[in-house]
Design a protein around this motif. Structure first.
Motif, PDB file in Angstrom:
ATOM      1  N   THR A  55       0.834  -1.202   0.000  1.00 39.63           N
ATOM      2  CA  THR A  55       0.000   0.000   0.000  1.00 39.63           C
ATOM      3  C   THR A  55       0.867   1.250   0.000  1.00 39.63           C
ATOM      4  O   THR A  55       0.604   2.204  -0.752  1.00 39.63           O
ATOM      5  N   LEU A  56       1.910   1.262   0.825  1.00 45.26           N
ATOM      6  CA  LEU A  56       2.811   2.420   0.850  1.00 45.26           C
ATOM      7  C   LEU A  56       3.496   2.608  -0.497  1.00 45.26           C
ATOM      8  O   LEU A  56       3.659   3.740  -0.977  1.00 45.26           O
ATOM      9  N   GLY A  57       3.892   1.507  -1.130  1.00 46.58           N
ATOM     10  CA  GLY A  57       4.524   1.599  -2.444  1.00 46.58           C
ATOM     11  C   GLY A  57       3.584   2.160  -3.487  1.00 46.58           C
ATOM     12  O   GLY A  57       3.971   2.995  -4.310  1.00 46.58           O
ATOM     13  N   ILE A  59       1.036   4.137  -2.927  1.00 49.21           N
ATOM     14  CA  ILE A  59       0.819   5.556  -2.605  1.00 49.21           C
ATOM     15  C   ILE A  59       2.008   6.390  -3.111  1.00 49.21           C
ATOM     16  O   ILE A  59       1.826   7.470  -3.699  1.00 49.21           O
ATOM     17  N   GLN A  60       3.220   5.916  -2.865  1.00 51.99           N
ATOM     18  CA  GLN A  60       4.414   6.647  -3.336  1.00 51.99           C
ATOM     19  C   GLN A  60       4.433   6.718  -4.854  1.00 51.99           C
ATOM     20  O   GLN A  60       4.727   7.781  -5.425  1.00 51.99           O
ATOM     21  N   PHE A  61       4.102   5.626  -5.509  1.00 48.99           N
ATOM     22  CA  PHE A  61       4.119   5.604  -6.981  1.00 48.99           C
ATOM     23  C   PHE A  61       3.090   6.603  -7.528  1.00 48.99           C
ATOM     24  O   PHE A  61       3.405   7.364  -8.446  1.00 48.99           O
ATOM     25  N   SER A  63       1.870   9.251  -6.040  1.00 49.26           N
ATOM     26  CA  SER A  63       2.256  10.629  -5.757  1.00 49.26           C
ATOM     27  C   SER A  63       3.412  11.068  -6.641  1.00 49.26           C
ATOM     28  O   SER A  63       3.490  12.228  -7.058  1.00 49.26           O
ATOM     29  N   ASN A  64       4.333  10.156  -6.988  1.00 46.87           N
ATOM     30  CA  ASN A  64       5.435  10.509  -7.889  1.00 46.87           C
ATOM     31  C   ASN A  64       4.923  10.753  -9.302  1.00 46.87           C
ATOM     32  O   ASN A  64       5.407  11.653  -9.988  1.00 46.87           O
ATOM     33  N   ASN A  67       3.264  14.148  -9.431  1.00 46.38           N
ATOM     34  CA  ASN A  67       4.212  15.263  -9.311  1.00 46.38           C
ATOM     35  C   ASN A  67       5.076  15.382 -10.574  1.00 46.38           C
ATOM     36  O   ASN A  67       5.565  16.467 -10.877  1.00 46.38           O
TER      37      ASN A  67
END
Length: 68
Positions: A55-57, A59-61, A63-64, A67
């Motif tokens: 899940t964290l991965g 979310i990071q993907f 958001s990247n 951006n």
């Protein structure tokens, strides 16, 4: 006379209760061994950690990508 009958009834009832307790004790012995319970708990813990990291991965993907 009736006290003798009452005593017999009480003894029969106690025997029934003892049998029920024995049956309950026998069903308790059919539980999983501590080693198996530990392995199941360990597997569930690893699975939960894996899902959280995934899940964290994601979310990071996401958001990247938004951006970039």
């Amino acid at each position: 006379m009736s006290s003798n009958q009452d005593l017999k009834q009480v003894n029969e009832r106690l025997d029934q209760i003892e049998q029920k307790l024995d049956n309950l004790g026998g069903s308790q012995q059919n539980k999983r061994s501590p080693g198996v319970r530990f392995l199941i708990g360990f597997g569930i813990t690893i699975a939960v950690i894996f899902v959280l990291l995934l899940t964290l991965g994601v979310i990071q993907f996401v958001s990247n990508v938004s951006n970039g």
